[in-house]
Motif scaffolding. Sequence first.
Motif, PDB file in Angstrom:
ATOM      1  N   THR A   1       1.956  -0.027  -2.863  1.00 34.63           N
ATOM      2  CA  THR A   1       1.840  -0.780  -4.099  1.00 34.63           C
ATOM      3  C   THR A   1       3.223  -1.224  -4.572  1.00 34.63           C
ATOM      4  O   THR A   1       4.233  -0.589  -4.272  1.00 34.63           O
ATOM      5  CB  THR A   1       1.175   0.075  -5.190  1.00 34.63           C
ATOM      6  OG1 THR A   1       1.740   1.397  -5.158  1.00 34.63           O
ATOM      7  CG2 THR A   1      -0.318   0.161  -4.987  1.00 34.63           C
ATOM      8  N   ASP A   2       3.233  -2.309  -5.319  1.00 34.67           N
ATOM      9  CA  ASP A   2       4.490  -2.822  -5.865  1.00 34.67           C
ATOM     10  C   ASP A   2       4.815  -2.039  -7.137  1.00 34.67           C
ATOM     11  O   ASP A   2       4.666  -2.523  -8.256  1.00 34.67           O
ATOM     12  CB  ASP A   2       4.358  -4.312  -6.160  1.00 34.67           C
ATOM     13  CG  ASP A   2       5.703  -4.955  -6.508  1.00 34.67           C
ATOM     14  OD1 ASP A   2       6.721  -4.235  -6.503  1.00 34.67           O
ATOM     15  OD2 ASP A   2       5.721  -6.160  -6.791  1.00 34.67           O
TER      16      ASP A   2
ATOM     17  N   LEU B   1       9.482   0.474  -4.633  1.00 39.55           N
ATOM     18  CA  LEU B   1       8.845   0.350  -3.319  1.00 39.55           C
ATOM     19  C   LEU B   1       9.029  -1.034  -2.704  1.00 39.55           C
ATOM     20  O   LEU B   1       9.050  -1.179  -1.483  1.00 39.55           O
ATOM     21  CB  LEU B   1       7.358   0.696  -3.417  1.00 39.55           C
ATOM     22  CG  LEU B   1       7.071   2.188  -3.609  1.00 39.55           C
ATOM     23  CD1 LEU B   1       5.584   2.422  -3.844  1.00 39.55           C
ATOM     24  CD2 LEU B   1       7.551   2.999  -2.407  1.00 39.55           C
ATOM     25  N   HIS B   2       9.191  -2.062  -3.535  1.00 40.55           N
ATOM     26  CA  HIS B   2       9.381  -3.405  -2.968  1.00 40.55           C
ATOM     27  C   HIS B   2      10.715  -3.541  -2.235  1.00 40.55           C
ATOM     28  O   HIS B   2      10.912  -4.491  -1.478  1.00 40.55           O
ATOM     29  CB  HIS B   2       9.284  -4.464  -4.081  1.00 40.55           C
ATOM     30  CG  HIS B   2      10.415  -4.424  -5.053  1.00 40.55           C
ATOM     31  ND1 HIS B   2      10.394  -3.627  -6.177  1.00 40.55           N
ATOM     32  CD2 HIS B   2      11.606  -5.068  -5.073  1.00 40.55           C
ATOM     33  CE1 HIS B   2      11.524  -3.797  -6.852  1.00 40.55           C
ATOM     34  NE2 HIS B   2      12.274  -4.654  -6.204  1.00 40.55           N
TER      35      HIS B   2
ATOM     36  N   VAL C   1       9.383  -2.350   1.278  1.00 41.80           N
ATOM     37  CA  VAL C   1       8.249  -3.084   1.849  1.00 41.80           C
ATOM     38  C   VAL C   1       8.431  -4.564   1.555  1.00 41.80           C
ATOM     39  O   VAL C   1       8.387  -4.979   0.398  1.00 41.80           O
ATOM     40  CB  VAL C   1       6.910  -2.599   1.267  1.00 41.80           C
ATOM     41  CG1 VAL C   1       5.755  -3.289   1.990  1.00 41.80           C
ATOM     42  CG2 VAL C   1       6.777  -1.092   1.366  1.00 41.80           C
TER      43      VAL C   1
ATOM     44  N   ASP D   1       6.615  -7.829   1.877  1.00 38.16           N
ATOM     45  CA  ASP D   1       5.235  -8.245   2.095  1.00 38.16           C
ATOM     46  C   ASP D   1       5.125  -9.307   3.183  1.00 38.16           C
ATOM     47  O   ASP D   1       5.837 -10.322   3.171  1.00 38.16           O
ATOM     48  CB  ASP D   1       4.649  -8.788   0.794  1.00 38.16           C
ATOM     49  CG  ASP D   1       3.174  -9.092   0.906  1.00 38.16           C
ATOM     50  OD1 ASP D   1       2.416  -8.187   1.277  1.00 38.16           O
ATOM     51  OD2 ASP D   1       2.780 -10.249   0.649  1.00 38.16           O
TER      52      ASP D   1
ATOM     53  N   ARG E   1       2.422  -4.609   3.919  1.00 33.53           N
ATOM     54  CA  ARG E   1       1.812  -5.299   2.781  1.00 33.53           C
ATOM     55  C   ARG E   1       2.179  -4.591   1.486  1.00 33.53           C
ATOM     56  O   ARG E   1       2.214  -3.361   1.417  1.00 33.53           O
ATOM     57  CB  ARG E   1       0.292  -5.331   2.935  1.00 33.53           C
ATOM     58  CG  ARG E   1      -0.178  -6.283   4.032  1.00 33.53           C
ATOM     59  CD  ARG E   1       0.054  -7.732   3.636  1.00 33.53           C
ATOM     60  NE  ARG E   1      -0.386  -8.656   4.671  1.00 33.53           N
ATOM     61  CZ  ARG E   1       0.430  -9.202   5.570  1.00 33.53           C
ATOM     62  NH1 ARG E   1       1.715  -8.890   5.566  1.00 33.53           N
ATOM     63  NH2 ARG E   1      -0.053 -10.057   6.459  1.00 33.53           N
ATOM     64  N   LEU E   2       2.458  -5.380   0.453  1.00 35.03           N
ATOM     65  CA  LEU E   2       2.793  -4.875  -0.868  1.00 35.03           C
ATOM     66  C   LEU E   2       1.695  -5.338  -1.821  1.00 35.03           C
ATOM     67  O   LEU E   2       1.501  -6.550  -2.004  1.00 35.03           O
ATOM     68  CB  LEU E   2       4.160  -5.403  -1.306  1.00 35.03           C
ATOM     69  CG  LEU E   2       4.888  -4.689  -2.444  1.00 35.03           C
ATOM     70  CD1 LEU E   2       5.217  -3.251  -2.067  1.00 35.03           C
ATOM     71  CD2 LEU E   2       6.165  -5.447  -2.806  1.00 35.03           C
TER      72      LEU E   2
END
Length: 222
Positions: free
Chosen positions: A135-136, A140-141, A144, A146, A151-152
């Motif tokens: 998850t964003d 975490l972005h 990750v 996307d 996938r985010l």
Amino acid sequence: VLFGQTVYDKASLHYPCVPQVALSVTLANPEKCRFLFVGTQFEIKGGKALLMAFRRVYEQVPSARLDIITHFPSKYIDLAESCAGIHVHEARFSRDEIHSQFMAQADVLVLPTYAESFGMVALEGLAHGLALIATDVYALHEMVEDGKNGRLLTPPISIWDGVLPSCNFSDMKHMKKNIENTDTSLFVNQLENAMHELASNPELRLAARQVSVRIMKERFAC
């Protein structure tokens, strides 16, 4: 700049130091995709949504496997046991054991969390060259990208609003109840789609893992 330019000018960013384990990756068995979830707070980390999404994925890709390492709530036992692809492990492993017995065998780390700070387990997944579905939430972005190494997804509820606390941040004691009262159906669909995409496409899965190796090397490795 939240606290003003003077504070911003004094600040510096230091990522946690984690050795890079995987310098290259291959798919040991392209026909099988192994997903991994690691987190002690199962419900707050999006565990119920994960169970529901993976059950649908397994119906379409019966070679997929999901290993869950957590303190598993008893109310979800029937939900997990009704899917042969789900394997629940009590959270009694050391970090080294998780690395050697699970991350070394996995393809994709799944972290559909609603409450996170930095997300060390995501960084450890990067270190092992795993694709990531997360998850964003907060930082975490940064791990990750996307459409590149995984996938985010947008969470249906979170303790964060970007990098600022949301109304749930100061109400953590009711977070599980608030999650139960939140409509997660759209999120489960998105999580299912992300997992199915990687489970059914070995080339995409390998490419995502290779990008994770690069991100780790360029941004986080010590």
